[in-house]
Every structure is written in structure tokens, then in C-alpha cells.
Design an enzyme around this catalytic site. Sequence first.
Site, mmCIF file in Angstrom:
data_model
loop_
_atom_site.group_PDB
_atom_site.id
_atom_site.type_symbol
_atom_site.label_atom_id
_atom_site.label_comp_id
_atom_site.label_asym_id
_atom_site.label_seq_id
_atom_site.Cartn_x
_atom_site.Cartn_y
_atom_site.Cartn_z
ATOM 1 N N PHE A 130 7.125 4.685 7.349
ATOM 2 C CA PHE A 130 5.742 4.233 7.143
ATOM 3 C C PHE A 130 5.702 2.726 7.365
ATOM 4 O O PHE A 130 6.330 1.963 6.625
ATOM 5 C CB PHE A 130 5.198 4.563 5.746
ATOM 6 C CG PHE A 130 3.736 4.218 5.661
ATOM 7 C CD1 PHE A 130 2.771 5.120 6.071
ATOM 8 C CD2 PHE A 130 3.321 2.963 5.255
ATOM 9 C CE1 PHE A 130 1.420 4.788 6.054
ATOM 10 C CE2 PHE A 130 1.970 2.617 5.239
ATOM 11 C CZ PHE A 130 1.021 3.533 5.636
ATOM 12 N N ASP A 215 11.750 -3.748 7.768
ATOM 13 C CA ASP A 215 10.415 -3.778 7.177
ATOM 14 C C ASP A 215 10.567 -3.776 5.658
ATOM 15 O O ASP A 215 10.797 -2.734 5.039
ATOM 16 C CB ASP A 215 9.586 -2.582 7.653
ATOM 17 C CG ASP A 215 8.165 -2.617 7.088
ATOM 18 O OD1 ASP A 215 7.900 -3.454 6.203
ATOM 19 O OD2 ASP A 215 7.342 -1.801 7.531
ATOM 20 N N LYS A 244 2.493 -7.378 0.974
ATOM 21 C CA LYS A 244 2.217 -6.932 -0.397
ATOM 22 C C LYS A 244 2.445 -8.024 -1.444
ATOM 23 O O LYS A 244 1.581 -8.863 -1.647
ATOM 24 C CB LYS A 244 3.052 -5.673 -0.710
ATOM 25 C CG LYS A 244 2.662 -4.478 0.183
ATOM 26 C CD LYS A 244 3.199 -3.190 -0.362
ATOM 27 C CE LYS A 244 3.109 -2.029 0.596
ATOM 28 N NZ LYS A 244 1.762 -1.480 0.750
HETATM 29 C C1 LIG Z 1 7.110 -0.452 4.495
HETATM 30 C C2 LIG Z 1 5.671 -0.722 4.766
HETATM 31 N N1 LIG Z 1 5.320 -1.329 5.908
HETATM 32 C C3 LIG Z 1 4.027 -1.605 6.196
HETATM 33 C C4 LIG Z 1 3.019 -1.247 5.332
HETATM 34 C C5 LIG Z 1 1.586 -1.538 5.706
HETATM 35 O O1 LIG Z 1 1.057 -2.544 4.914
HETATM 36 P P1 LIG Z 1 -0.542 -2.782 4.889
HETATM 37 O O2 LIG Z 1 -1.138 -1.626 4.155
HETATM 38 O O3 LIG Z 1 -0.697 -4.081 4.147
HETATM 39 O O4 LIG Z 1 -0.988 -2.876 6.314
HETATM 40 C C6 LIG Z 1 3.343 -0.600 4.137
HETATM 41 C C7 LIG Z 1 2.279 -0.187 3.194
HETATM 42 O O5 LIG Z 1 2.453 0.649 2.345
HETATM 43 C C8 LIG Z 1 4.704 -0.334 3.847
HETATM 44 O O6 LIG Z 1 5.059 0.300 2.718
#
Ligand SMILES: Cc1ncc(COP(=O)(O)O)c(C=O)c1O
Length: 402
Positions: A130, A215, A244
Amino acid sequence: MSHLAHNYDPLPVDLARADGAWAWDAGGKRYLDLLAGYSALNFGHRHPALVAAAHRQLDTLTLTSRAFGHVLLEPWADRLAALTGTSMVLPMNTGAEAVETAIKTARKWGYDVKGVPDGEATIVVGAGNFHGRTTTIVSFSTDDDARRGFSPYTPGFRVVPYGDAAAVEDAIDDTTVAVLLEPIQGEQGVVVPPEGFWPRVRAACDANDVLLVADEIQSGLGRTGTTLALDLWGVRADLTTLGKALGGGVVPISAVVGRADVLGVLTPGTHGSTFGGNPLACAVSLAVLDLLETGEYQERAKTLGEVLHDALGELVADGLLAASRGVGLWAGLDVPVGAMPDDAGAGDAAPGRVLCEALLARGVLAKEAHGRTVRLAPPLVVEEDDLRWGLTQLRAALTPPR
Ligand SMILES: Cc1ncc(COP(=O)(O)O)c(C=O)c1O
């Protein structure tokens, strides 16, 4: 009829205020927040230092765009680079934007530096990933709900089983510019890869002149007991995405941090964002960095994580949970077949959701990841007694009525 689009199915609660690890609905009912905004609220709701930084900045300067500099931007980049042991920082706003930025950077590095023929760059990603919701990111999602209906998809991604180092090695060829993975898969249910996976992926990237892109948007900034989750394995990525908690749950701010020779392929005009690195976000994020630099929150995640995982282990031993996993103050748990009302054992029923509704009734906020899996990510400021109370509610919600 509601005017709100239906892209979410929230639990039936409307929160009105919150403080630390606790939130209240309009009727005054109190809830322990064991989701913490998917780790955006690592420092709890309205941490006084973060709120004070926001208030101060609102009276000073909120937005310049990147057409001009501002006095907080370079200090923020310096401090974030120092905290993460990196040499260059590129600010954006949301997590998905940071991932998009990392993908663009890796591709451009591949063409400009590695010498991959134009249009042929490939990126190896993990099944169950994700990384956000943009059209390019959902192109390599393996979640049918996230992907179906949004074609045509962006090419250039190879999906391999998550946690399988041999599969990563096999997927790499001369066109590969990056391996992009979450250190621990959060949305998938806090899936921790096997020991040895990360050093082997790092070695495969080194051997093949491929960038390792981590990530850390959900796993980073204290959640696992270390500043970055990859610190758990002593592995350094070439590019890391952060988001976040970088804005303390007060403002959206994300970043790509990493090697200057890699991020350096982006030159004026090649990438940008109106709000990326704005003064208000930098002010709050600097206060976040103050908190992280103490090491206190990483330590809390580690010690409170033991309380969390011990309690979940007991629930597994007692047969009330099918499995639990995780690191630090972060856990995924699987509800056993038949444990929740109306759960016939069909794989795709929503016993995780039923458990979250039972927890809500008991004053605990949690969210299912999918199917029978629930993810817990308490704010790192949670008091031990409150965490234990929340875990008692979990046990009660899982215990069949006599
Ligand atoms: C690992 C990871 N990458 C990217 C994102 C995407 O972040 P955003 O919702 O701020 O676009 C998330 C969101 O849950 C995430 O958990």
C-alpha cells in the site's frame, strides 16, 4: 441524502474533540484511540508543543510557494536529514505524493545515471503493498478494490511476493532502477518480513546498481521503536518516503529523503508542489523533529510495544486470536474463524469490522485492515495503564458470551 462521496465506510462515530490518546464524540463519550490516524498521530492528538508551534506560525507566515524561500525551509531540511542520516530532502504534502516523487526520481536516475534506455525503466514492488491512491500507485496495487476500474495502468512495475528475497533478486534485470517496498506492510496487517530479508534485498540492489526505496510513511518516525523501521535491520535505503507523523497529525507534510546524488537528478522545473514545505507545515514538523530527537518516543514504542505484544500473545495462547504480529507499538491481529457473530468462516466476511464495532461500543477506536485482520497503532504517548485498559477491552470483545 449525504453529500459526502462514498469512498470510505467509517465506523459509526463522529468525533468532536481529542487530547493525547483519547477522543470524545459529540455526546461526551470517551474513546481510547488505538489507530492514531494510521500513525499520523504518533505524538497523540494535539500535542501541546505541536499545537503551540502551529499557533505561533499562523501569526507569522503560512505560505510562500516555492517561488520564494522562507526562513524555516533550510533549517527543517537540515534537521530532517540529520535525524534520518541522509543528505538531501525534498518536501511534499501527502504520502502518495512522496511515493510519486520517489518513483519519478528513481526513473530519472535510471535514465540519466544508470543508462537505462528511455521508456524501459522497471521498479520491483511487493504484493500486498500500500503506497497510496494515485493512478500510477494503484497501477501496481494487488488489491482489487484499490485497482479495478482505474485503468489504463502505468506500466513499469514488477510485483513479487513480499518478504521473498529470492523473488526480488530474480525480478531485477538491466532495466531495473529501484526496488520499492514498505519495511513492514502496514495496510496489509502489519506484516513483518522474515529475518535476513532486508540485508539480502540491500545486497541485491548494491550488486545490480539498483536503488532501494523504502516507504516509511507508516512505519517510520518512532512507530517501531526506532526512528526508521529499517534501522531494526541495520539497513539504509537510498531513498526513503516519510509522511503522516512528519506533520504530527496537525498539518499534512511528506518528504523524500536520501542520497544527494540521487535526489540531485531533479533540477528546477522537473518537479514541485505549491504547498510542499510551506512555512506552517515546516514549523509543526520542526516541533515534531524536536520530539523525535529526544529518542523518548522511540523508547516508548519499544517498551509499550512489549506490553502490547505480550497481551496479544496471551490472547493467541488462549485461542481468542488466530495470530498476532508486529514490532514496537504496532500490531496486526487475526480474528479466529467463528469468533465474531455471523462469521461463517467465509474468507471475505468482515469479522475484523465486527470486532472493531464491538471495540467501539467498549470505548476503543481501532480499524480493520481487511477481512479478519485488525491493525493496532496506539499513539506513542499512550499511558501504560490506558493501553492495558484498551487490551482488556479487546479481550472482553473477543470472549464469547457465557
Ligand atoms: C506505507 C504508506 N505509503 C503511502 C501512504 C499514502 O499516504 P497518504 O494517504 O498521505 O497519501 C500510506 C497511507 O496509509 C502508507 O501507509
